[in-house]
Design a protein around this motif. Structure first.
Motif, PDB file in Angstrom:
ATOM      1  N   VAL A 215       0.842  -1.197   0.000  1.00  0.00           N
ATOM      2  CA  VAL A 215       0.000   0.000   0.000  1.00  0.00           C
ATOM      3  C   VAL A 215       0.875   1.246   0.000  1.00  0.00           C
ATOM      4  CG1 VAL A 215      -1.771   1.289   1.264  1.00  0.00           C
ATOM      5  CG2 VAL A 215      -1.897  -1.213   1.141  1.00  0.00           C
ATOM      6  N   ARG A 216       1.961   1.208   0.751  1.00  0.00           N
ATOM      7  CA  ARG A 216       2.885   2.341   0.781  1.00  0.00           C
ATOM      8  C   ARG A 216       3.539   2.542  -0.593  1.00  0.00           C
ATOM      9  NH1 ARG A 216       4.275   4.358   5.773  1.00  0.00           N
ATOM     10  NH2 ARG A 216       3.288   3.265   7.530  1.00  0.00           N
ATOM     11  N   ALA A 217       3.814   1.441  -1.286  1.00  0.00           N
ATOM     12  CA  ALA A 217       4.400   1.537  -2.623  1.00  0.00           C
ATOM     13  C   ALA A 217       3.407   2.176  -3.598  1.00  0.00           C
ATOM     14  CB  ALA A 217       4.814   0.150  -3.117  1.00  0.00           C
ATOM     15  N   MET A 218       2.127   1.863  -3.446  1.00  0.00           N
ATOM     16  CA  MET A 218       1.102   2.476  -4.290  1.00  0.00           C
ATOM     17  C   MET A 218       1.046   3.982  -4.061  1.00  0.00           C
ATOM     18  SD  MET A 218      -2.023  -0.264  -3.877  1.00  0.00           S
ATOM     19  CE  MET A 218      -1.680  -2.026  -3.900  1.00  0.00           C
ATOM     20  N   ALA A 219       1.148   4.379  -2.811  1.00  0.00           N
ATOM     21  CA  ALA A 219       1.128   5.811  -2.490  1.00  0.00           C
ATOM     22  C   ALA A 219       2.351   6.506  -3.074  1.00  0.00           C
ATOM     23  CB  ALA A 219       1.078   6.010  -0.979  1.00  0.00           C
ATOM     24  N   ALA A 220       3.506   5.856  -3.014  1.00  0.00           N
ATOM     25  CA  ALA A 220       4.725   6.433  -3.573  1.00  0.00           C
ATOM     26  C   ALA A 220       4.593   6.596  -5.088  1.00  0.00           C
ATOM     27  CB  ALA A 220       5.926   5.558  -3.238  1.00  0.00           C
ATOM     28  N   CYS A 221       3.975   5.607  -5.735  1.00  0.00           N
ATOM     29  CA  CYS A 221       3.755   5.678  -7.176  1.00  0.00           C
ATOM     30  C   CYS A 221       2.818   6.841  -7.512  1.00  0.00           C
ATOM     31  CB  CYS A 221       3.172   4.363  -7.672  1.00  0.00           C
ATOM     32  SG  CYS A 221       2.888   4.306  -9.447  1.00  0.00           S
ATOM     33  N   THR A 222       1.813   7.026  -6.682  1.00  0.00           N
ATOM     34  CA  THR A 222       0.875   8.132  -6.874  1.00  0.00           C
ATOM     35  C   THR A 222       1.597   9.473  -6.801  1.00  0.00           C
ATOM     36  OG1 THR A 222      -0.931   6.839  -5.916  1.00  0.00           O
ATOM     37  CG2 THR A 222      -1.202   9.228  -5.951  1.00  0.00           C
ATOM     38  N   GLU A 223       2.461   9.606  -5.815  1.00  0.00           N
ATOM     39  CA  GLU A 223       3.212  10.858  -5.658  1.00  0.00           C
ATOM     40  C   GLU A 223       4.171  11.082  -6.818  1.00  0.00           C
ATOM     41  OE1 GLU A 223       3.898  12.046  -1.200  1.00  0.00           O
ATOM     42  OE2 GLU A 223       4.388   9.916  -1.428  1.00  0.00           O
ATOM     43  N   SER A 224       4.700   9.997  -7.392  1.00  0.00           N
ATOM     44  CA  SER A 224       5.634  10.141  -8.509  1.00  0.00           C
ATOM     45  C   SER A 224       4.952  10.709  -9.748  1.00  0.00           C
ATOM     46  CB  SER A 224       6.264   8.786  -8.853  1.00  0.00           C
ATOM     47  OG  SER A 224       5.309   7.921  -9.465  1.00  0.00           O
ATOM     48  N   LEU A 225       3.624  10.620  -9.792  1.00  0.00           N
ATOM     49  CA  LEU A 225       2.863  11.192 -10.909  1.00  0.00           C
ATOM     50  C   LEU A 225       2.594  12.677 -10.703  1.00  0.00           C
ATOM     51  CD1 LEU A 225       0.253   8.330 -11.451  1.00  0.00           C
ATOM     52  CD2 LEU A 225       2.221   8.860 -12.898  1.00  0.00           C
ATOM     53  N   GLY A 226       2.988  13.183  -9.539  1.00  0.00           N
ATOM     54  CA  GLY A 226       2.775  14.595  -9.255  1.00  0.00           C
ATOM     55  C   GLY A 226       1.549  14.877  -8.423  1.00  0.00           C
ATOM     56  N   VAL A 227       0.894  13.830  -7.953  1.00  0.00           N
ATOM     57  CA  VAL A 227      -0.296  14.018  -7.108  1.00  0.00           C
ATOM     58  C   VAL A 227       0.156  13.908  -5.653  1.00  0.00           C
ATOM     59  CG1 VAL A 227      -2.637  13.243  -6.601  1.00  0.00           C
ATOM     60  CG2 VAL A 227      -1.685  12.917  -8.895  1.00  0.00           C
ATOM     61  N   ARG A 228       0.165  15.006  -4.961  1.00  0.00           N
ATOM     62  CA  ARG A 228       0.712  15.008  -3.605  1.00  0.00           C
ATOM     63  C   ARG A 228      -0.316  14.543  -2.575  1.00  0.00           C
ATOM     64  NH1 ARG A 228      -1.229  19.464  -1.109  1.00  0.00           N
ATOM     65  NH2 ARG A 228      -2.049  21.135  -2.425  1.00  0.00           N
ATOM     66  N   ARG A 229       0.206  14.028  -1.477  1.00  0.00           N
ATOM     67  CA  ARG A 229      -0.666  13.610  -0.365  1.00  0.00           C
ATOM     68  C   ARG A 229      -1.457  14.808   0.160  1.00  0.00           C
ATOM     69  NH1 ARG A 229       2.902   9.628   3.576  1.00  0.00           N
ATOM     70  NH2 ARG A 229       3.857   8.349   1.927  1.00  0.00           N
ATOM     71  N   GLY A 230      -2.676  14.551   0.527  1.00  0.00           N
ATOM     72  CA  GLY A 230      -3.515  15.604   1.067  1.00  0.00           C
ATOM     73  C   GLY A 230      -4.274  16.381   0.010  1.00  0.00           C
ATOM     74  N   SER A 231      -3.933  16.183  -1.262  1.00  0.00           N
ATOM     75  CA  SER A 231      -4.647  16.896  -2.325  1.00  0.00           C
ATOM     76  C   SER A 231      -5.999  16.223  -2.572  1.00  0.00           C
ATOM     77  CB  SER A 231      -3.830  16.903  -3.615  1.00  0.00           C
ATOM     78  OG  SER A 231      -3.728  15.592  -4.153  1.00  0.00           O
ATOM     79  N   GLY A 232      -6.885  16.966  -3.197  1.00  0.00           N
ATOM     80  CA  GLY A 232      -8.216  16.440  -3.446  1.00  0.00           C
ATOM     81  C   GLY A 232      -8.242  15.262  -4.401  1.00  0.00           C
ATOM     82  N   MET A 233      -7.180  15.110  -5.208  1.00  0.00           N
ATOM     83  CA  MET A 233      -7.135  14.039  -6.197  1.00  0.00           C
ATOM     84  C   MET A 233      -6.360  12.813  -5.727  1.00  0.00           C
ATOM     85  SD  MET A 233      -8.824  14.425  -8.937  1.00  0.00           S
ATOM     86  CE  MET A 233      -9.945  15.734  -9.429  1.00  0.00           C
ATOM     87  N   PHE A 234      -5.819  12.849  -4.515  1.00  0.00           N
ATOM     88  CA  PHE A 234      -4.963  11.742  -4.076  1.00  0.00           C
ATOM     89  C   PHE A 234      -5.738  10.421  -4.024  1.00  0.00           C
ATOM     90  CE2 PHE A 234      -2.581   9.086  -1.120  1.00  0.00           C
ATOM     91  CZ  PHE A 234      -1.298   9.229  -1.614  1.00  0.00           C
TER      92      PHE A 234
END
Length: 385
Positions: A215-234
């Motif tokens: 799950v942490r790896a999925m979150a890291a992949c999400t951030e690598s796309l430019g979608v930061r934690r806490g944003s409405g699109m996360f």
């Protein structure tokens, strides 16, 4: 005999005004303990499974191997009566027994206690029956009620919880302390509120029972796309990348860039604004690109920050509304303040109220033509030179 027990149990569990469980408890407490049932030398497990449980002969032969210690029909008769009292059909019971033959040897007290606990959570008899069908192995174990008590606040209602369990019944057996709770805690650390977590886990129930490091790896992949934690699109971005390899996601980003003629910056903007574009098929993206760029005449740079358009139906929304917009514009009926993007992102109700209803007199056939366009037809009035 089983039918009689079923009728009695059904009446006891669900008769008014007394509560189902209190009635059952009184019945059990006032009934004298039955003497031990001696082994029945004439009892054949395989025949019982066929005649009483409805299994086929091959199913019965396989199931009987797990019931070698069963010497009497007493306990299975009681279990079958309880299942019938929940409203399970003969076919349901046969499926349950074939999947988990040891259910016939379960402690009826445990099963009854679980029924009581589930009813106390607000579950109806039919919902309890659905739950039994989803996870009969865990149902015959004591922790099932406490597990569901844990999940209920997360999903909000028994209906929502059952919907999730139908997609991932492994939640009933997942380790809450070592897997589920750490995953929920991490999602909260990512800035997701209770509502967003519920939506994410409802669409991806596997997320809760997945190893925390994944799950942490999925979150890291999400951030690598430019979608930061806490944003409405996360949340939506997590949903888009979940259980997909980095190579697959990179290939999808590259395809978007090529198909829509975007720069690195523009494709990054598009994915951040609408992460679910990553879940669209290549064919759909190609046809949408050709329509928006070649037919509507939109510039790639204009589409990127409005990439939510790419997640709308080409045939059911983008194309029919374009036809309406073009028709109104050519006939001098369109307010210049409306852009194509503002038209397609409007809800169906707003679209009809703003662009169809006001023109009933000037274009009485417009509503009919729009409906036809939504069905994939191109009415004569929408055929432009």
């Amino acid at each position: 005999m089983i039918r009689l027990r079923s009728c009695i149990l059904t009446h006891v569990l669900y008769s008014a005004p007394a509560s189902p469980i209190s009635s059952l408890r009184r019945l059990l407490s006032t009934t004298e303990p039955a003497p031990p049932v001696p082994a029945n030398p004439g009892f054949a497990v395989e025949d019982y499974l066929v005649a009483t449980c409805g299994l086929t002969r091959p199913q019965a032969l396989k199931a009987s191997l797990k019931l070698s210690g069963l010497k009497s029909p007493s306990k299975p008769d009681s279990v079958l009566a309880l299942l019938a009292g929940l409203g399970l059909s003969s076919a349901d019971v046969a499926a349950l027994v074939a999947a988990d033959p040891r259910l016939l040897c379960a402690k009826v007290d445990t099963l009854t206690s679980n029924v009581k606990g589930l009813a106390g959570m607000g579950m109806s008899r039919s919902q309890i029956a659905q739950l039994v069908m989803l996870g009969c192995i865990i149902f015959r174990c004591k922790p099932v009620v406490s597990r569901l008590h844990y999940y209920l606040p997360l999903f909000g209602s028994p209906e929502n919880l059952l919907r999730v369990l139908k997609q991932n019944s492994y939640l009933l057996s997942s380790n809450i302390d070592k897997v589920v709770e750490p995953n929920l805690a991490f999602l909260r650390e990512c800035g997701l509120g209770a509502c967003d977590i519920a939506k994410l886990c409802t669409s991806l129930p596997r997320l809760l029972s997945t190893k925390p490091e994944k799950v942490r790896a999925m979150a890291a992949c999400t951030e690598s796309l430019g979608v930061r934690r806490g944003s409405g699109m996360f949340r939506k971005a997590m949903q888009a990348v979940a259980f997909r390899s980095e190579e697959k996601i990179a290939a999808e980003v590259a395809y978007l860039k090529k198909t829509f003629r975007w720069s690195d910056a523009e494709v990054g903007i598009a994915v951040c604004r609408s992460p679910m574009v990553l879940s669209r098929s290549e064919d759909t993206l190609l046809r949408t690109s050709e329509f928006l760029i070649s037919e509507v005449g939109l510039e790639p740079a204009y589409i990127a920050p409005r990439s939510v358009m790419l997640c709308l139906s080409l045939e059911g929304r983008l194309r029919p509304r374009y036809y309406v917009m073009k028709f109104l514009k050519e006939n001098g009926l369109l307010n210049l303040g409306w852009s194509y993007f503002s038209i397609v992102k409007a809800t169906e109700k707003v679209f009809v109220e703003k662009f169809i209803c006001p023109h009933k007199e000037a274009a009485p056939y417009l509503a009919e033509d729009y409906d036809a366009a939504c069905r994939g037809e191109v009415p004569t009035n929408f055929r432009f030179a």
